[in-house]
Design an enzyme around this catalytic site. Structure first.
Site: not given
Ligand code: GLN
Ligand code: ZN
Length: 762
Positions: A437, A698
């Site tokens: 994402s 984060h």
């Molecule tokens: N593909 C998802 C993202 O990039 C993975 C998110 C996750 O591992 N919580 O948001």
């Protein structure tokens, strides 16, 4: 008399008014006095409701301003030094400081409450000198009595559980800590007894985990101390989430009642009860109504279970209760106005579970005839769901039967696939990629709202998404990433997105549960057989691929993650649900491959958190979790590269399972626990492609090139350079655009340095 008891009630309120009050207070939009008033009203409301339902033992002090473990720590003045707490009752500013951090001090760590999706604040003992700051259970008891005439049952986290969940001490200091805390507990209990409290519920969920002889000795000390010091008080020693370890030792502890989970620990507890019996001088709290699931109980089956129990424990010494606190279920189905009636009628949230408890208590005492009508209505509702069309599909049922006996496998082993994939993709040393994402800006969220509200039609929304994809494909090329992604702009949530497109799912309006602090989640409901009904991600992925010559990774959420982050049906094994999901996802994987997508990532961040509480069940769970992943991914060609991603860092005990998933490439979050993870790779060689997150996503901080170089070099000491990938820790959807681009540029620069340095070595 057979009493009914509630072990704890959800805090969030029927309309999430608790959450709203907390957030308004934090934002400075609510004065402290007004905030206190609002919370009191919510709290009293919940008590009133339980009273009206006819619950005999109503919990007090289960309510919290954030989290009950933090409350316990605050009650004992265990506040980390960095918050400059000066004694006395803990002010809200300090309380929320510990939970959320302040300008000057970082928040305490937060971690999962046993195997639930609730997170508690981990108490930090180092440097603490415990004192009673405030007798919270007493205050809660008085309030219920004065305001509502309720004779409440204070709930307190027990010392063994509290200490085991705390950190900041060494194993050899455990008993010193216990002896520091014991007199404080005694003081709290004494004051309760003096006030006239009849029953206290002491929660010791740690008793369902593996206990040592030393722990059993500690339990004896704890509960002997309590009963000797406060003889008049009745203690329910409450356990939940599984069957107790050391049953025989536990039932002989000097307490007046023992609460056991007869839902999630049914087999173990019932067997133990039959083998060892139950002491004639104690009361049994029989947790027969599921405190974790959202389904209506079959009253008929529960009565049969209670009959089995009353064959061993006379009804007068029985309390009928939920298997755990109702904290883990939504408040009331009353507001579910949009669900299919057949589904709605089969649901029971907290309020409906209270009704079930009261009915069962009544029937145990006076016989089934007493609740004949309710029994029939319950049978009808459950039968209607069972017979509903979506519940069981013959094609899926047969498929799962087949899958259970198959050993899903890629057509060739990794070593051969790796050669074929390198030949096809010609990736450089240390390929760079991201987790999927990209920033979900205000603009993206607004677009989705417009579309959901119907102000934008599908084509307008799709055009907007394409535009976002264009922007980010270009950016990724500019940054010189090797494997690109489309950015997941069309998804709010990685589980909901797939749930909305698969058969077998339903979405509630109000099925909220607290995850941590004010954060609530509304898990999808898997109520029927899961089936693929059409392509879910192909359009966006194909579009992204059409805009670049670099490979674009398709992006799916894995079967175990979808299951673990949903409320699931309880009439078939979880293993079967996982296989159904896996089979549906396999069809999406195949559709992506047919559309020309040659790299497909199947995210499984929730595998680890699904581990059963009992160690002896780990291997069984991991075996079918791995198998589910393989079912989803095994049918592709050798040259198609399967990726996976996991978030959590404690992998040392499951590296074998990760390897067994047989993904060509895994990316894992590591930057917050780099040392530990590296260490586990020193002990086990990992033989497949792997990318260790080189920066923490984060925080908005942009990590420097040097920092990431450090991470890369450390990882290369234990991992094969030919199999090593470079990526951030996790998805970037919560980040801002600028910091994301800057961080990724630094990541690519660090990669180039590493390539220069290591190219010669290979
Ligand atoms: N593909 C998802 C993202 O990039 C993975 C998110 C996750 O591992 N919580 O948001
Ligand atoms: Zn992640």
């Amino acid at each position: 008399m057979v009493r009914s008891s509630s072990l704890g009630y959800p805090r969030i309120g029927a309309d999430r008014e608790w959450k709203k009050a907390l957030e308004a207070f934090w934002a400075g939009k609510l004065e402290e006095s007004e905030f206190e008033l609002q919370l009191q009203e919510i709290r009293l409301n919940h008590l009133r409701k339980q009273k009206e339902k006819g619950i005999d033992l109503i919990p007090v002090n289960d309510f919290s301003y954030y989290d009950h473990i933090l409350d316990t720590a605050a009650m004992f003045g265990i506040i980390p030094e960095r918050f400059a707490f000066e004694g006395g009752a803990v002010p809200l500013s300090v309380y929320y400081g510990v939970a959320r951090g302040t300008k000057n001090a970082t928040a305490s760590e937060m971690t999962k409450w046993f195997n639930t999706n609730y997170h508690y604040i981990v108490p930090e003992l180092s440097g603490a000198s415990p004192v009673i700051t405030e007798n919270k259970p007493l205050i809660a008891y008085r309030e219920a009595k004065e305001k509502l005439g309720i004779e409440g049952k204070p709930v307190i986290v027990g010392p063994l559980t509290f200490l085991k969940l705390s950190k900041g001490y060494s194993a050899s200091e455990f008993d010193t800590w216990l002896h520091t805390l014991l007199p404080l507990y005694v003081q709290i209990l004494k004051e309760l007894a003096e006030e006239g409290v009849q029953w206290v519920q002491i929660d010791e969920p740690i008793l369902v985990t593996k206990l040592s002889d030393a722990d059993v000795a500690r339990l004896k000390t704890i509960y002997e101390t309590f009963t000797e010091a406060v003889p008049g008080l009745n203690i329910v020693l409450q356990t939940y989430f599984e069957s107790v370890d050391r049953y025989a030792d536990i039932i002989s502890l000097p307490v007046q009642a023992i609460g056991l989970d007869f839902v999630h620990g049914l087999q173990g507890n019932l067997e133990a009860l039959k083998t060892f019996g139950f002491p004639a001088d104690k009361v049994l709290g029989a947790g027969v109504i599921d405190g974790r699931g959202i389904w209506k109980a079959s009253l008929r089956e529960k009565l049969a279970l209670l009959e089995e129990i009353t064959a061993l424990v006379p009804a007068e010494r029985l309390i009928v209760q939920s298997s755990s606190s109702l904290l883990h279920v939504p408040v009331s189905t009353e507001r579910e106005t949009k669900l299919e009636p057949v589904l709605k009628e089969a649901l029971a949230y907290a309020d409906e579970k209270l009704t079930e408890l009261v009915l069962l208590a009544k029937a145990v005492l006076s016989g089934r005839a007493e609740i004949a009508e309710e029994l029939e209505a319950c049978d009808r509702a459950l039968q209607a769901l069972q017979e509903s069309e979506a519940r069981s599909r013959d094609d899926i049922g047969q498929k799962v039967v087949d899958l259970r006996v198959q050993q899903p496998e890629r057509s060739r082993p990794f070593a051969q696939r790796h050669v074929a994939q390198q030949a096809k993709w010609q990736l450089p040393l240390f390929p760079t990629t991201t987790i999927g994402s990209f920033p979900q800006s205000a603009e993206v969220r607004k677009a989705r709202q417009l579309w959901r509200k119907g102000e934008w039609n599908n084509e307008q929304y799709a055009a907007f998404i394409r535009q976002q994809i264009d922007i980010w494909i270009k950016l990724q090329e500019e940054i010189e990433l090797d494997v690109l992604v489309h950015g997941e702009f069309e998804r709010t949530d990685m589980v909901e997105f797939f749930g909305e497109k698969l058969a077998g799912f339903a979405f509630t309006q109000n099925g909220w549960v607290q995850s941590y602090g004010s954060r609530c989640v509304k898990p999808p409901v898997i109520f029927g057989d899961v089936a693929f009904t059409g392509e879910m991600t192909v359009e966006e992925t194909k579009y992204a691929q059409s805009r670049t010559s670099r490979p674009v990774k398709g992006m799916l959420t894995g079967p175990i993650t979808i299951m673990n982050w949903s409320f699931v049906r309880d009439d078939i094994p979880r293993e079967d649900i996982a296989y159904q999901l896996a089979y549906a996802l396999r069809q999406e994987v195949e559709a992506l491959e047919s559309a020309g997508i040659g790299m497909i990532q199947v995210d499984e961040p929730a595998v680890r958190e699904g581990l059963p509480l009992k160690e002896e069940e780990h291997a069984g769970y991991l075996a079918w979790a791995v198998k589910a992943f393989r079912i989803a991914t095994c049918t592709v060609q050798d040259t198609t590269q399967i990726h996976t991603h996991m978030c959590y860092c404690e992998f040392h005990d499951m590296i074998d399972s990760i390897e067994a998933m047989d993904a060509d490439v895994i990316s894992i979050e590591t930057s917050r626990s780099h040392g530990e993870l590296i260490h586990s790779f020193e002990l086990n060689t990992y033989k497949l492609g792997i990318g260790l997150g080189v920066y923490d996503i984060h925080s908005p901080r942009v990590p420097s090139v040097e920092e990431m170089t450090g991470m890369i070099e450390r990882a290369l000491r234990v991992l094969d350079p030919k199999l090593f990938w470079i990526n951030p820790d996790c998805g970037l959807k919560t980040r801002g655009l600028e910091e994301t681009v800057a961080s990724l540029r630094n990541m690519v620069d660090a990669t180039k340095i590493a390539r220069d340095k290591h190219a010669a070595l290979i």
